[in-house]
Scaffold this active site. Structure first.
Site, PDB file in Angstrom:
ATOM      1  CD  GLN A 160      -1.021  -0.113   3.773  1.00  0.00           C
ATOM      2  OE1 GLN A 160      -0.900   0.637   4.730  1.00  0.00           O
ATOM      3  NE2 GLN A 160      -1.899  -1.104   3.747  1.00  0.00           N
ATOM      4  CD  GLU A 184      -4.128   2.894   4.383  1.00  0.00           C
ATOM      5  OE1 GLU A 184      -2.948   2.492   4.252  1.00  0.00           O
ATOM      6  OE2 GLU A 184      -4.704   2.960   5.490  1.00  0.00           O
ATOM      7  CG  HIS A 191       5.442  11.079  -8.928  1.00  0.00           C
ATOM      8  ND1 HIS A 191       6.663  11.701  -9.044  1.00  0.00           N
ATOM      9  CD2 HIS A 191       5.609   9.857  -9.500  1.00  0.00           C
ATOM     10  CE1 HIS A 191       7.516  10.895  -9.667  1.00  0.00           C
ATOM     11  NE2 HIS A 191       6.910   9.774  -9.953  1.00  0.00           N
ATOM     12  CD  GLU A 210       6.529   9.621 -14.228  1.00  0.00           C
ATOM     13  OE1 GLU A 210       6.978   9.717 -13.062  1.00  0.00           O
ATOM     14  OE2 GLU A 210       7.223   9.285 -15.209  1.00  0.00           O
TER      15      GLU A 210
END
Lengths: 177, 177
Positions: A15, A84, A112, A158
């Site tokens: 996660q 998450e 990112h 991205e």
């Protein structure tokens, strides 16, 4: 070379957690714009927050998502590559809430998440049609063929393609060591 | 339910990017403590930064990592669940560099990455032996059986197990909707 330590056998990068102001636009964005599936929602009423776990089922197993809550949970937390989203209740209607920090202005840190797609241009044409905000369009700047978009909280995403980015990297890429 | 939009077929959650002060301790941590494999390193000398892409090969394909730089790159950017570490050259030896922001104090945003492991207690005993810093040990607080550790830059990493967290969540978990 791959790691040789048996002590980490079975470890999974499960996660990446980011806080969100309002689950309504965020779930719409990640489910309908980026095409993720909501695996699991967890509500903690006494602590006034909810967690939303999203991912791409096709990225790992080709099996149906389990339909009981416990089986779904055991499934979710064994997967890789889930997002998450944490929603602290009330921010969505709090006019004094200043929003979350995307990490790309001071103080910097996290930068990112990135989605690999079959066709960056086609994906970005669709994002434009859907009103998604761009940080960088595919043809902006020197890094042609990759884009950055923003999610509803302003986090950068991205949008990349493996062949395009390989051409971009060219001689800069080296094998892991 | 899974997403029905064919426009996002083939999308893969490829990467989560975090900036790091010094690649030497970070690569040691992610490779030797967490057991990840370095898939690809990309150096941009003219812009004075390097990227390091790490993941768990066992999380997706059971095939050898390609040995040519271009093939390795095309492979890397099609995978899911990679960590991208960005090193802006010079921070590792700059005494005035204040470090990166972990996102868990103001201004908040990104929270953590999370690793699913077969045995949280065994993993954490080993982390302690290796001198890893803890935010929360498995038996601290009310959320028994899950831990948070820090990477060399102070980013939080949740250490969780699918069965333990399913028991913890209990009636709080609901299916995605």
């Amino acid at each position: 070379m791959t790691n040789q330590t048996s002590a980490t056998d079975g470890f999974v990068f499960n996660q990446t957690m980011m806080r969100i102001k309002d689950p309504t636009p965020s779930l719409d964005f990640y489910q309908n714009v980026l095409g993720m599936t909501l695996y699991q929602r967890v509500d903690f009423a006494e602590m006034a927050f909810s967690l939303y776990f999203l991912g791409y089922p096709s990225n790992h197993v080709e099996e149906a998502l389990p339909n009981s809550a416990a089986d779904r949970s055991r499934f979710t937390f064994r997967q890789s590559a889930l997002l998450e989203l944490t929603h602290n209740w009330g921010t969505e209607s709090d006019d004094t809430f200043g929003g979350y920090h995307d990490g790309n202005a001071d103080p910097r840190g996290f930068g990112h998440i990135g989605i690999s797609v079959p066709d960056v241009d086609a994906a970005c044409v669709r994002f434009e049609q859907l009103g998604v905000e761009f940080v960088k369009k595919p043809n902006d700047g020197s890094m042609k063929g990759l884009a950055f978009i923003k999610d509803p909280d302003g986090y950068w995403i991205e949008i990349l393609n493996a062949d395009s980015i390989t051409a971009l990297i060219g001689e800069h890429g080296t094998l892991g060591h």
